[in-house]
Design a protein around this motif. Structure first.
Motif, PDB file in Angstrom:
ATOM      1  N   UNK A 179       0.841  -1.204   0.000  1.00  6.98           N
ATOM      2  CA  UNK A 179       0.000   0.000   0.000  1.00  6.98           C
ATOM      3  C   UNK A 179       0.869   1.245   0.000  1.00  6.98           C
ATOM      4  N   UNK A 180       1.940   1.234   0.791  1.00  9.17           N
ATOM      5  CA  UNK A 180       2.847   2.389   0.832  1.00  9.17           C
ATOM      6  C   UNK A 180       3.488   2.629  -0.537  1.00  9.17           C
ATOM      7  N   UNK A 181       3.866   1.547  -1.223  1.00 10.88           N
ATOM      8  CA  UNK A 181       4.484   1.688  -2.550  1.00 10.88           C
ATOM      9  C   UNK A 181       3.507   2.342  -3.518  1.00 10.88           C
ATOM     10  N   UNK A 182       2.278   1.804  -3.573  1.00 15.58           N
ATOM     11  CA  UNK A 182       1.295   2.304  -4.530  1.00 15.58           C
ATOM     12  C   UNK A 182       0.861   3.733  -4.212  1.00 15.58           C
ATOM     13  N   UNK A 183       0.940   4.127  -2.930  1.00 17.90           N
ATOM     14  CA  UNK A 183       0.526   5.473  -2.540  1.00 17.90           C
ATOM     15  C   UNK A 183       1.716   6.419  -2.373  1.00 17.90           C
ATOM     16  N   UNK A 184       2.878   6.030  -2.857  1.00 19.35           N
ATOM     17  CA  UNK A 184       4.049   6.905  -2.826  1.00 19.35           C
ATOM     18  C   UNK A 184       4.057   7.705  -4.129  1.00 19.35           C
ATOM     19  N   UNK A 185       3.344   8.838  -4.107  1.00 27.55           N
ATOM     20  CA  UNK A 185       3.080   9.573  -5.346  1.00 27.55           C
ATOM     21  C   UNK A 185       4.234  10.511  -5.721  1.00 27.55           C
ATOM     22  N   UNK A 186       4.354  10.825  -7.012  1.00 30.52           N
ATOM     23  CA  UNK A 186       5.362  11.810  -7.441  1.00 30.52           C
ATOM     24  C   UNK A 186       5.023  13.194  -6.883  1.00 30.52           C
ATOM     25  N   UNK A 187       6.054  13.994  -6.656  1.00 33.42           N
ATOM     26  CA  UNK A 187       5.803  15.366  -6.195  1.00 33.42           C
ATOM     27  C   UNK A 187       5.850  16.365  -7.360  1.00 33.42           C
ATOM     28  N   UNK A 188       6.346  15.922  -8.526  1.00 34.20           N
ATOM     29  CA  UNK A 188       6.281  16.744  -9.731  1.00 34.20           C
ATOM     30  C   UNK A 188       6.520  15.851 -10.939  1.00 34.20           C
ATOM     31  N   UNK A 189       6.422  16.460 -12.137  1.00 32.05           N
ATOM     32  CA  UNK A 189       6.624  15.713 -13.379  1.00 32.05           C
ATOM     33  C   UNK A 189       7.551  16.504 -14.291  1.00 32.05           C
ATOM     34  N   UNK A 190       8.382  15.795 -15.036  1.00 26.77           N
ATOM     35  CA  UNK A 190       9.173  16.430 -16.094  1.00 26.77           C
ATOM     36  C   UNK A 190       8.356  16.324 -17.378  1.00 26.77           C
ATOM     37  N   UNK A 191       8.117  17.470 -17.979  1.00 29.41           N
ATOM     38  CA  UNK A 191       7.262  17.524 -19.163  1.00 29.41           C
ATOM     39  C   UNK A 191       8.120  17.423 -20.423  1.00 29.41           C
ATOM     40  N   UNK A 192       8.003  16.289 -21.119  1.00 28.00           N
ATOM     41  CA  UNK A 192       8.776  16.079 -22.342  1.00 28.00           C
ATOM     42  C   UNK A 192       7.961  16.379 -23.602  1.00 28.00           C
ATOM     43  N   UNK A 193       6.839  17.051 -23.432  1.00 30.11           N
ATOM     44  CA  UNK A 193       6.101  17.471 -24.625  1.00 30.11           C
ATOM     45  C   UNK A 193       6.835  18.650 -25.264  1.00 30.11           C
ATOM     46  N   UNK A 194       6.965  18.605 -26.576  1.00 33.87           N
ATOM     47  CA  UNK A 194       7.728  19.632 -27.293  1.00 33.87           C
ATOM     48  C   UNK A 194       7.059  20.992 -27.131  1.00 33.87           C
ATOM     49  N   UNK A 224      10.365   9.204 -25.512  1.00 29.33           N
ATOM     50  CA  UNK A 224      10.179  10.301 -24.546  1.00 29.33           C
ATOM     51  C   UNK A 224       9.186  11.356 -25.019  1.00 29.33           C
ATOM     52  N   UNK A 225       9.068  11.551 -26.315  1.00 26.48           N
ATOM     53  CA  UNK A 225       8.248  12.649 -26.842  1.00 26.48           C
ATOM     54  C   UNK A 225       6.829  12.587 -26.286  1.00 26.48           C
ATOM     55  N   UNK A 226       6.393  13.698 -25.718  1.00 28.00           N
ATOM     56  CA  UNK A 226       5.024  13.795 -25.220  1.00 28.00           C
ATOM     57  C   UNK A 226       4.814  13.223 -23.827  1.00 28.00           C
ATOM     58  N   UNK A 227       5.891  12.662 -23.222  1.00 27.86           N
ATOM     59  CA  UNK A 227       5.749  12.023 -21.914  1.00 27.86           C
ATOM     60  C   UNK A 227       5.754  13.032 -20.781  1.00 27.86           C
ATOM     61  N   UNK A 228       5.049  12.686 -19.697  1.00 28.69           N
ATOM     62  CA  UNK A 228       5.187  13.359 -18.412  1.00 28.69           C
ATOM     63  C   UNK A 228       5.880  12.353 -17.500  1.00 28.69           C
ATOM     64  N   UNK A 229       7.126  12.617 -17.148  1.00 25.31           N
ATOM     65  CA  UNK A 229       7.900  11.657 -16.357  1.00 25.31           C
ATOM     66  C   UNK A 229       7.784  11.997 -14.877  1.00 25.31           C
TER      67      UNK A 229
END
Length: 682
Positions: free
Chosen positions: A31-46, A139-144
């Motif tokens: 449960x801890x793993x699945x609820x360990x959310x990202x705090x931000x995203x790297x936007x690879x959309x051009x 990577x194109x268009x990804x939110x990492x």
């Protein structure tokens, strides 16, 4: 079997050592793993360069225009640069310490670059570069997603761990929210929302996922607070204080000043709580100088009349001594014995004080965290007051509460919190607010000046001292720093001692021993010192009515709440007072803080602006206030969601069938799994 019952080491590659490293991040179960959310995203959309903002993170795709230039500098450091043709716009791209790319940047080759964009120079400081067509296509268009990790857990490994957890256990994610709420607010199913947070497909899905999980997180938090409040009112039997109201009114009538309407109101609220059998758990908030200490004295007297001891815990020894003296001035004529208990007491003095407390000869005990140390035994503790409650950890406050048999508890703070936020964040407490200043308290004139005008400020301070008044001069540092170009207290003390002679200048800072601090503050209080150069050790509680000037050097280095607290040290004697902010801000936010301070002296308005600028985590002091660091929700952005969640939580928790109704039982079970019981608010 619930996801919380699967240990994290059921996943591949998680041995004893990695399990320990994950536990340092708060990850112990699936449960801890699945609820360990990202705090931000790297936007690879051009990004469209024409719309890109200055210093924003962007991703571009273009052709290498020329052979890159390369050079080594310093030790093992390199700089690589090349021009990139992005849709007909020539952009300079710079790579630091990425020399391995030199031979891959072939003129005419299409590459994808992500980094910080300098719009003025048309330059990108590259962080990630994708050279091969396969990499670019992937990577194109990804939110990492970006996760919070430590030195022992690599982010790429954590991403793979989360992917495995979803592959194996994603189908077991259960719903928590009632279907009626999901339908009413058009929320994504829980499993879908959690998946999108980790593996975002686009902005729209990400927004819907965040909205869903922020609402769930806030609903669970509010349900916990409200359920604790219900347990408190029904299961925790407190003390029903019985006291002579006429004697309390006699004390009020003998004060040197009349109570304000707000003080009268909060006194009545607290006295009503003292008389009721449920344990009091109340937050008293009021601006600097609004008169909280007098309120504390009145309710401590009522507690004494009912036959109980009272304790007042404060964050510093200076403040403990001042509060003890203030209470003695008000209550000693009525026969009360007030003692101080601090860490700097001599052994014999401490033994005598502990004996007084244990035998019940001390009616009120004022002190620092020494009040909660082992060996401090109270005869019959009936009321605990914690001043500047955010400066003590939740466990520290609980230890003092445990010194008695369910004593009534009053928390005080001079850091006002907007009411909606206070109700939502401290929902297990009743809240009293002093929103009126005592008569005759004049607003403090506040000015913002640049550092090159400091000589004129010295002249102004000198004139104030010649009329018999005193001044504070605050610095952010004690000593000179190699890393920070800021004024320090030692240098300024030496400078002002020379320039203000024969005016006597004193120095106060946190590295001085308690006896030295006490002597300096005594000398300043008795006007033996006219100008006190200090760090923020004077921020809370120091009371010198004769001080009319507060000068804060490098003021942009302080937060709004701290600046407001410092300003509140003057203007206590009824005369006109001035606060001078000396600053050449290095940021727009620094400029904004200076503007706010010169526009208003209203602590509640300042707290609102402070919340907007800093966000709720820093504003409330997450680690100290007991407010959880929410995984998804952001109170600065999600106050509306929190208000809705609180209203929904009230309907759920107040339902007699809360713990058994199928629709709401998952919420009840989740709270119970977190150890919810009548002691949880400790």
């Amino acid at each position: 079997m619930s996801l919380a019952q699967y240990p994290v080491d059921v996943l591949s590659g998680v041995g004893p050592q990695r399990k320990q490293h994950l536990e340092e991040l708060g990850i112990s179960t699936i449960q801890d793993v699945l609820e360990y959310y990202p705090y931000r995203y790297i936007d690879y959309r051009v990004t469209d360069l024409g719309e890109a903002e200055h210093e924003s993170q962007i991703t571009v795709q273009g052709k290498v225009y020329q052979t890159p230039s390369f050079r080594w500098f310093k030790k093992n450091s390199s700089r690589l640069s090349a021009r990139l043709d992005v849709d007909g716009i020539m952009v300079q791209v710079v790579w630091f310490n990425q020399h391995f790319l030199k031979d891959k940047l072939i003129p005419g080759k299409t590459i994808m670059v992500s980094g910080r964009f300098d719009r003025h120079k048309l330059e990108i400081l590259a962080k990630r570069t994708f050279v091969s067509e396969a990499e670019q296509e992937k990577q194109a268009g990804r939110l990492e997603p970006v996760y919070s990790v430590n030195a022992n857990v690599q982010i790429n490994w954590l991403r793979k761990l989360i992917e495995e957890a979803y592959r194996r256990f994603g189908g077991e994610i259960g719903e928590i929210l009632p279907s009626t709420l999901i339908e009413e607010y058009r929320l994504l199913p829980r499993a879908t929302a959690m998946y999108y947070l980790h593996f975002p497909k686009g902005q729209q899905e990400g927004h819907q996922a965040r909205r869903r999980m922020a609402y769930e997180e806030l609903l669970l938090y509010e349900a916990k607070l409200l359920y604790l409040r219900r347990l408190q009112k029904t299961e925790i039997e407190g003390i029903s204080h019985r006291f002579d109201h006429e004697k309390v009114e006699e004390l009020v009538s003998q004060l040197d000043f009349p109570l304000t309407g707000a003080q009268r109101r909060v006194v009545d609220e607290i006295l009503d709580d003292l008389q009721a059998s449920p344990q009091m758990n109340r937050l008293l908030q009021g601006d600097v100088g609004s008169g909280k200490t007098v309120v504390a004295a009145i309710v401590l007297y009522a507690n004494y009349l009912s036959g109980y001891q009272g304790a007042l815990m404060v964050p510093t020894e200076i403040l403990a001594d001042q509060h003890a003296e203030s209470l003695r001035a008000i209550l000693r004529p009525l026969g009360l014995t007030i003692v101080s208990l601090t860490g700097n007491m001599r052994a014999r003095e401490r033994r005598d004080t502990l004996s007084q407390i244990q035998m019940g000869l001390a009616d009120i005990v004022v002190g620092t965290h020494a009040l909660i140390q082992e060996g401090v035994v109270y005869r019959q503790l009936g009321l605990v007051i914690t001043d500047e409650q955010h400066r003590f950890g939740v466990k520290q406050r609980a230890l003092l509460r445990e010194k008695g048999s369910n004593p009534d508890v009053l928390f005080m703070t001079a850091t006002p919190i907007p009411r909606t936020l206070a109700i939502s964040v401290f929902g297990e407490m009743d809240i009293s607010t002093i929103d009126e200043m005592p008569a005759g308290r004049q607003p403090i004139d506040t000015y913002w000046v640049k550092i090159d005008l400091f000589p004129r400020i010295v002249t102004f301070v000198e004139k104030e001292c010649q009329t018999g008044h005193q001044a504070y001069v605050i610095c952010p540092l004690i000593e000179e720093s190699e890393k920070l170009d800021l004024q320090n207290a030692h240098d300024l003390y030496e400078q002002l001692t020379l320039e203000l002679s024969p005016v006597r200048v004193g120095l106060l800072h946190g590295k001085m021993n308690p006896a030295e601090k006490e002597e300096v503050m005594r000398a300043f209080s008795e006007n033996e010192i006219q100008v006190l150069v200090s760090t923020t050790v004077v921020e809370v509680g120091v009371n010198v009515p004769n001080a009319t000037v507060m000068v804060i050097y490098d003021a942009d280095r302080f937060g709004l709440a701290q600046l407001h607290q410092l300003r509140g040290r003057v203007g206590r004697g009824g005369g006109a007072s001035t606060c001078v902010l000396v600053a050449d801000p290095r940021s727009e936010q620094g400029n904004e803080r200076m503007r706010v301070m010169t526009e208003t002296t209203d602590g509640f308005e300042i707290s609102r602006r402070d919340l907007e600028m800093r966000g709720p985590g820093d504003f409330l002091g997450v680690k100290q206030s007991g407010l959880p660091a929410f995984k998804v929700a952001n109170l600065a952005e999600d106050l509306k969601i929190m208000e809705v969640a609180r209203a929904d939580a009230a309907l759920i928790v107040n339902d007699p069938e809360f713990g058994s109704k199928p629709e709401t039982k998952p919420i009840y079970d989740r709270l119970q799994a977190e150890g919810l019981n009548s002691k949880s608010f400790d």
